[in-house]
Structures are given as structure tokens and as C-alpha cells.
Design a protein around this motif. Structure first.
Motif, PDB file in Angstrom:
ATOM      1  N   ALA A 119       0.974   8.543   4.018  1.00  0.00           N
ATOM      2  CA  ALA A 119       1.511   9.042   2.751  1.00  0.00           C
ATOM      3  C   ALA A 119       2.840   8.409   2.392  1.00  0.00           C
ATOM      4  O   ALA A 119       3.197   8.332   1.211  1.00  0.00           O
ATOM      5  CB  ALA A 119       1.670  10.564   2.820  1.00  0.00           C
ATOM      6  N   LEU A 120       3.596   7.942   3.379  1.00  0.00           N
ATOM      7  CA  LEU A 120       4.942   7.437   3.124  1.00  0.00           C
ATOM      8  C   LEU A 120       4.999   5.917   3.002  1.00  0.00           C
ATOM      9  O   LEU A 120       5.852   5.387   2.284  1.00  0.00           O
ATOM     10  CB  LEU A 120       5.885   7.880   4.246  1.00  0.00           C
ATOM     11  CG  LEU A 120       6.168   9.385   4.326  1.00  0.00           C
ATOM     12  CD1 LEU A 120       6.879   9.719   5.621  1.00  0.00           C
ATOM     13  CD2 LEU A 120       6.994   9.839   3.140  1.00  0.00           C
ATOM     14  N   ALA A 121       4.138   5.194   3.705  1.00  0.00           N
ATOM     15  CA  ALA A 121       4.209   3.734   3.749  1.00  0.00           C
ATOM     16  C   ALA A 121       3.224   3.130   2.757  1.00  0.00           C
ATOM     17  O   ALA A 121       2.046   3.513   2.725  1.00  0.00           O
ATOM     18  CB  ALA A 121       3.920   3.223   5.161  1.00  0.00           C
ATOM     19  N   SER A 122       3.697   2.200   1.952  1.00  0.00           N
ATOM     20  CA  SER A 122       2.845   1.496   1.006  1.00  0.00           C
ATOM     21  C   SER A 122       1.931   0.529   1.748  1.00  0.00           C
ATOM     22  O   SER A 122       2.419  -0.330   2.499  1.00  0.00           O
ATOM     23  CB  SER A 122       3.705   0.729  -0.004  1.00  0.00           C
ATOM     24  OG  SER A 122       2.913  -0.156  -0.764  1.00  0.00           O
ATOM     25  N   PRO A 123       0.600   0.614   1.598  1.00  0.00           N
ATOM     26  CA  PRO A 123      -0.285  -0.309   2.311  1.00  0.00           C
ATOM     27  C   PRO A 123      -0.061  -1.772   1.921  1.00  0.00           C
ATOM     28  O   PRO A 123      -0.110  -2.652   2.775  1.00  0.00           O
ATOM     29  CB  PRO A 123      -1.691   0.169   1.916  1.00  0.00           C
ATOM     30  CG  PRO A 123      -1.517   1.567   1.467  1.00  0.00           C
ATOM     31  CD  PRO A 123      -0.153   1.633   0.855  1.00  0.00           C
ATOM     32  N   SER A 124       0.187  -2.033   0.642  1.00  0.00           N
ATOM     33  CA  SER A 124       0.378  -3.424   0.212  1.00  0.00           C
ATOM     34  C   SER A 124       1.668  -4.005   0.778  1.00  0.00           C
ATOM     35  O   SER A 124       1.712  -5.161   1.198  1.00  0.00           O
ATOM     36  CB  SER A 124       0.383  -3.492  -1.318  1.00  0.00           C
ATOM     37  OG  SER A 124       1.419  -2.672  -1.850  1.00  0.00           O
ATOM     38  N   ARG A 125       2.740  -3.218   0.807  1.00  0.00           N
ATOM     39  CA  ARG A 125       3.994  -3.703   1.370  1.00  0.00           C
ATOM     40  C   ARG A 125       3.904  -3.838   2.884  1.00  0.00           C
ATOM     41  O   ARG A 125       4.520  -4.719   3.474  1.00  0.00           O
ATOM     42  CB  ARG A 125       5.132  -2.758   0.988  1.00  0.00           C
ATOM     43  CG  ARG A 125       5.524  -2.855  -0.477  1.00  0.00           C
ATOM     44  CD  ARG A 125       6.598  -1.874  -0.832  1.00  0.00           C
ATOM     45  NE  ARG A 125       7.696  -1.957   0.103  1.00  0.00           N
ATOM     46  CZ  ARG A 125       8.322  -0.916   0.621  1.00  0.00           C
ATOM     47  NH1 ARG A 125       7.928   0.307   0.322  1.00  0.00           N
ATOM     48  NH2 ARG A 125       9.323  -1.080   1.451  1.00  0.00           N
ATOM     49  N   LEU A 126       3.122  -2.962   3.526  1.00  0.00           N
ATOM     50  CA  LEU A 126       2.918  -3.097   4.961  1.00  0.00           C
ATOM     51  C   LEU A 126       2.141  -4.362   5.271  1.00  0.00           C
ATOM     52  O   LEU A 126       2.407  -5.035   6.279  1.00  0.00           O
ATOM     53  CB  LEU A 126       2.173  -1.873   5.491  1.00  0.00           C
ATOM     54  CG  LEU A 126       1.949  -1.809   7.002  1.00  0.00           C
ATOM     55  CD1 LEU A 126       3.276  -1.754   7.743  1.00  0.00           C
ATOM     56  CD2 LEU A 126       1.090  -0.608   7.359  1.00  0.00           C
ATOM     57  N   LEU A 127       1.199  -4.732   4.409  1.00  0.00           N
ATOM     58  CA  LEU A 127       0.440  -5.963   4.600  1.00  0.00           C
ATOM     59  C   LEU A 127       1.360  -7.173   4.532  1.00  0.00           C
ATOM     60  O   LEU A 127       1.204  -8.134   5.296  1.00  0.00           O
ATOM     61  CB  LEU A 127      -0.657  -6.055   3.545  1.00  0.00           C
ATOM     62  CG  LEU A 127      -1.481  -7.339   3.523  1.00  0.00           C
ATOM     63  CD1 LEU A 127      -2.243  -7.503   4.821  1.00  0.00           C
ATOM     64  CD2 LEU A 127      -2.431  -7.342   2.342  1.00  0.00           C
ATOM     65  N   LYS A 128       2.342  -7.152   3.629  1.00  0.00           N
ATOM     66  CA  LYS A 128       3.275  -8.273   3.521  1.00  0.00           C
ATOM     67  C   LYS A 128       4.100  -8.449   4.784  1.00  0.00           C
ATOM     68  O   LYS A 128       4.552  -9.549   5.090  1.00  0.00           O
ATOM     69  CB  LYS A 128       4.211  -8.047   2.334  1.00  0.00           C
ATOM     70  CG  LYS A 128       3.549  -8.163   0.976  1.00  0.00           C
ATOM     71  CD  LYS A 128       4.498  -7.760  -0.131  1.00  0.00           C
ATOM     72  CE  LYS A 128       5.784  -8.549  -0.078  1.00  0.00           C
ATOM     73  NZ  LYS A 128       6.698  -8.175  -1.178  1.00  0.00           N
ATOM     74  N   SER A 129       4.311  -7.366   5.532  1.00  0.00           N
ATOM     75  CA  SER A 129       5.148  -7.426   6.721  1.00  0.00           C
ATOM     76  C   SER A 129       4.387  -7.819   7.974  1.00  0.00           C
ATOM     77  O   SER A 129       5.014  -8.034   9.018  1.00  0.00           O
ATOM     78  CB  SER A 129       5.818  -6.057   6.951  1.00  0.00           C
ATOM     79  OG  SER A 129       6.532  -5.639   5.809  1.00  0.00           O
ATOM     80  N   LEU A 130       3.054  -7.906   7.903  1.00  0.00           N
ATOM     81  CA  LEU A 130       2.283  -8.261   9.084  1.00  0.00           C
ATOM     82  C   LEU A 130       2.464  -9.735   9.421  1.00  0.00           C
ATOM     83  O   LEU A 130       2.655 -10.569   8.540  1.00  0.00           O
ATOM     84  CB  LEU A 130       0.800  -7.978   8.844  1.00  0.00           C
ATOM     85  CG  LEU A 130       0.369  -6.509   8.801  1.00  0.00           C
ATOM     86  CD1 LEU A 130      -1.118  -6.426   8.488  1.00  0.00           C
ATOM     87  CD2 LEU A 130       0.675  -5.811  10.105  1.00  0.00           C
ATOM     88  N   PRO A 131       2.402 -10.092  10.703  1.00  0.00           N
ATOM     89  CA  PRO A 131       2.431 -11.521  11.069  1.00  0.00           C
ATOM     90  C   PRO A 131       1.197 -12.241  10.575  1.00  0.00           C
ATOM     91  O   PRO A 131       0.164 -11.620  10.269  1.00  0.00           O
ATOM     92  CB  PRO A 131       2.495 -11.482  12.607  1.00  0.00           C
ATOM     93  CG  PRO A 131       1.969 -10.141  12.986  1.00  0.00           C
ATOM     94  CD  PRO A 131       2.349  -9.210  11.882  1.00  0.00           C
ATOM     95  N   GLY A 132       1.285 -13.551  10.505  1.00  0.00           N
ATOM     96  CA  GLY A 132       0.194 -14.339   9.954  1.00  0.00           C
ATOM     97  C   GLY A 132      -1.115 -14.171  10.700  1.00  0.00           C
ATOM     98  O   GLY A 132      -2.189 -14.237  10.112  1.00  0.00           O
TER      99      GLY A 132
END
Length: 360
Positions: free
Chosen positions: A138-151
Motif C-alpha cells: 500500500a505504501l510503495a509504488s510498484p513502478s518506482r520500485l521497478l526503477k530501483s531494481l538492479p538490471g
């Protein structure tokens, strides 16, 4: 989104670390009073900090799932009995005879207060863990979390994000279509209403799928760079060995017998997994547009949850009876002051979260 609002927005990884740390603390105790404090802390932070977005509504779904898990756990104890013997009989159900191959299992019989309380404590622990995971969703944006993942995890992360965002959009489409039918005076309930709502929802889902596939193909999704074979083998060995080490270390932390080897194995596994992910990122080079930063406030949010988990681990080692109230003999649980005070740092995100309710 403006630069000022981006500056106020917390890193999604911090929310996941905070939530998983609270869940780790929940696995260290069966005290219902401490678990209730963890649930209250999670709910207060979610209500205070969650943005006005489709995925933020998933918290209520996790609450219903946790309640269902708790009820199923109690139902199994009532129907199949409990391994905890008890003398305080609540009700005696008709007991059905079972064949010889089902020895050790009973269907019906005595339902004791000790067995019900043991199941309640154990089920409440699992329910609290599920609610903590729901807080992260509920708190973390899935799209922004995807940007933070390693390649190395980008392609798997895209699949997970698409799966996580599909259900909220589907629910929003159903609510929108039902509201439109009600405004036109048409039925939105029953079999007829379900069929006339389901078809447009399915059509919209297929259109989004085709548009998503086209946009992913235009952005080069699934294309990798050439990497030498020794690097690929080293990457696979480090990643697999690291993940096995993380699983073994986590198991050691969650069990009393593995307290001596849990932390070293977990740290070694994390080191190997991170090295494997770093090497694996060379297969899918990519850039990040305006990446999220780990600001001091973001680090404080992650550290607040980590502090709760660390203090609970210490409390479980120092005074295990306070965190695990006994049901034999049948006694009321008490609230230990030190573990209860250790939950207070978990409220820190409610005061550090951005005031803005909008997400990118």
C-alpha cells in the motif's frame, strides 16, 4: 511530478524494508498484545502515509486475507483438534471414526480453551506478517520500485509489477462500469449484471495487454547484451549460492536452534547474491531517468523498522517467556514493557512521510 514533490517522496525500498522488519518482529513472538501493537503501528502508518493511488487500496484486501487465515486456523483446531492437551473443555463435538491409516488425526471431539488459544496466538502471528506485507504494497509504488531494481532483476520485476497493478485496474474498471450502469437505471447485480459488466472489463484488459506488449517491445524489453560464458557461469553460481545462503540464514534467524549460524550465513548469502546481481546487470544495461535517492529521511524510515526487528530478536533471546505466553497452565498474557517500547520506533515513518498525497 514536480521536483519538490519528488524530493518529499520516500524511496519505495525503504517502505519494504520497514514493513519486512515489522514482519520479522512479528515472527519472534506469539504474545497477542505485542502482535496487536504491531498491527496498530502498521495500520497507523498506512493510514497516515499512503498516497491516493489504486495500489494503496490493497491494504484492506490483506486485512481480509489475514482475518481469513486466522479463522481457518481456528476452524482446523475445532474440527481436527489441537496438539496441545487441555482440561478446560469449551464444547464436545461428535467424533467421527477414521480408518487405520489416519491414526493420530481425529475429526470432532473435545474443543479445549488451551487448544483454541494456542491456535489463536499462532494464527495471529501469521496474520500480522500478512498485514505487514500488505502495508508495503500500500505504501510503495510498484513502478518506482521497478526503477530501483538492479538490471539483472529488471525483466522479472516488470512481470511482478504488471501482475501487481493488473488487479487494482481491474477493480477500478468494475466499479466504474457498475456506477455507469446504475446512473443509466440498468441492473448491476445478479447474473445478467455480471455478464454485462464482465465483457467490457475483459475487453479493456485485452486492450491494455496489447498496448503494454507494444510499448515493451518498443523499449527493447527482453533484449540482452553479449556476455562471455565464464561471466554467465560465475553470475549464476553467485546468485544461486547467495539465494540459498539467504534462505538458510533466514531459517536460522526464525528458529531457536539456528541462532548461532543464522546471521553469518545470511550476511554471506546477501554478499554473494549482490555480487551475482551486479554481474548479471551487465546482460541488460539500462539507464534510469531521475532515479529515487536514499535521502537521510528515507534511511531513517528503513532504520526505524530495522530497529524494531533487532530489539525483538534481542528480547526473544533475553526473555523468551515474555514473548511466548504459555497456555499450559491457562493464564492471561501480559504486556512486557521492553518489547512494547521497542515497537515505538516503528511509528517514526508517520512523522517523516511526505505531506503530499499524490504519487507520480
Amino acid at each position: 511530478m514536480a521536483d519538490g514533490s519528488r524530493h518529499k517522496t520516500l524511496h519505495p525500498g525503504a517502505w519494504w524494508l520497514w514493513s519486512l522488519a515489522l514482519g520479522t518482529a512479528a515472527t519472534r513472538t506469539t504474545n497477542p498484545l505485542l502482535l496487536a501493537l504491531l498491527l496498530t503501528t502498521s495500520a497507523y502508518v498506512v493510514v497516515t502515509c499512503r498516497p491516493d493511488t489504486p495500489w494503496s487500496r490493497s491494504y484492506s484486501a490483506f486485512l481480509h486475507l489475514a482475518l481469513a487465515v486466522l479463522l481457518i486456523r481456528l476452524l482446523f483446531v475445532v474440527a481436527l483438534g489441537s496438539p496441545v492437551p487441555g482440561t478446560h473443555v469449551i464444547v464436545t463435538l461428535p467424533e467421527f471414526p477414521l480408518p487405520a491409516w489416519a491414526q493420530g488425526i481425529r475429526l470432532g471431539g473435545r474443543v479445549t480453551a488451551e487448544g483454541v488459544l494456542f491456535a489463536l496466538y499462532d494464527g495471529l502471528r501469521l496474520a500480522t506478517l500478512l498485514v505487514c506485507v500488505g502495508a508495503a504494497n500500500a505504501l510503495a509504488s510498484p513502478s518506482r520500485l521497478l526503477k530501483s531494481l538492479p538490471g539483472a532483476l529488471y525483466e522479472a520485476g516488470v512481470a511482478v509489477v504488471v501482475a501487481l497493478t493488473f488487479a487494482p485496474h481491474l477493480i477500478a474498471d468494475v466499479q466504474r462500469l457498475r456506477a455507469a450502469r446504475r446512473l443509466r437505471g440498468r441492473p448491476d447485480r445478479g447474473l445478467r449484471g455480471l455478464l454485462q459488466v464482465a465483457l467490457p472489463v475483459l475487453e479493456g484488459a485485452l486492450e491494455r495487454s496489447v498496448a503494454l506488449a507494444a510499448s515493451m517491445d518498443a523499449r527493447g524489453y527482453g533484449r540482452t547484451a553479449d556476455v562471455p560464458a565464464p561471466v554467465r557461469r560465475t553470475t549464476a553460481a553467485l546468485t544461486l549460492g547467495g539465494l540459498l545462503g539467504v534462505c538458510a540464514g533466514t531459517y536460522g534467524l526464525l528458529t531457536a536452534a539456528g541462532g548461532s549460524y543464522g546471521v553469518p550465513v545470511l550476511l554471506a548469502g546477501l554478499t554473494a547474491a549482490l555480487a551475482g546481481l551486479h554481474l548479471g546487470g551487465r546482460r541488460s544495461p539500462r539507464t534510469r531517468y531521475r532515479p529515487d535517492r536514499w535521502t537521510p529521511r528515507t534511511c531513517l524510515v528503513a532504520a526505524s523498522g530495522t530497529a524494531v526487528a533487532a530489539l525483538f530478536v534481542l528480547a526473544a533471546a533475553a526473555d523468551p517467556t515474555a514473548l511466548h505466553p504459555t497456555v499450559l497452565p491457562l493464564t492471561a498474557p501480559t504486556l512486557p514493557l521492553w518489547p512494547a517500547a521497542a515497537i515505538l520506533p516503528g511509528l517514526l515513518p508517520a512523522f517523516l512521510a511526505p505531506a503530499s498525497r499524490k504519487e507520480p
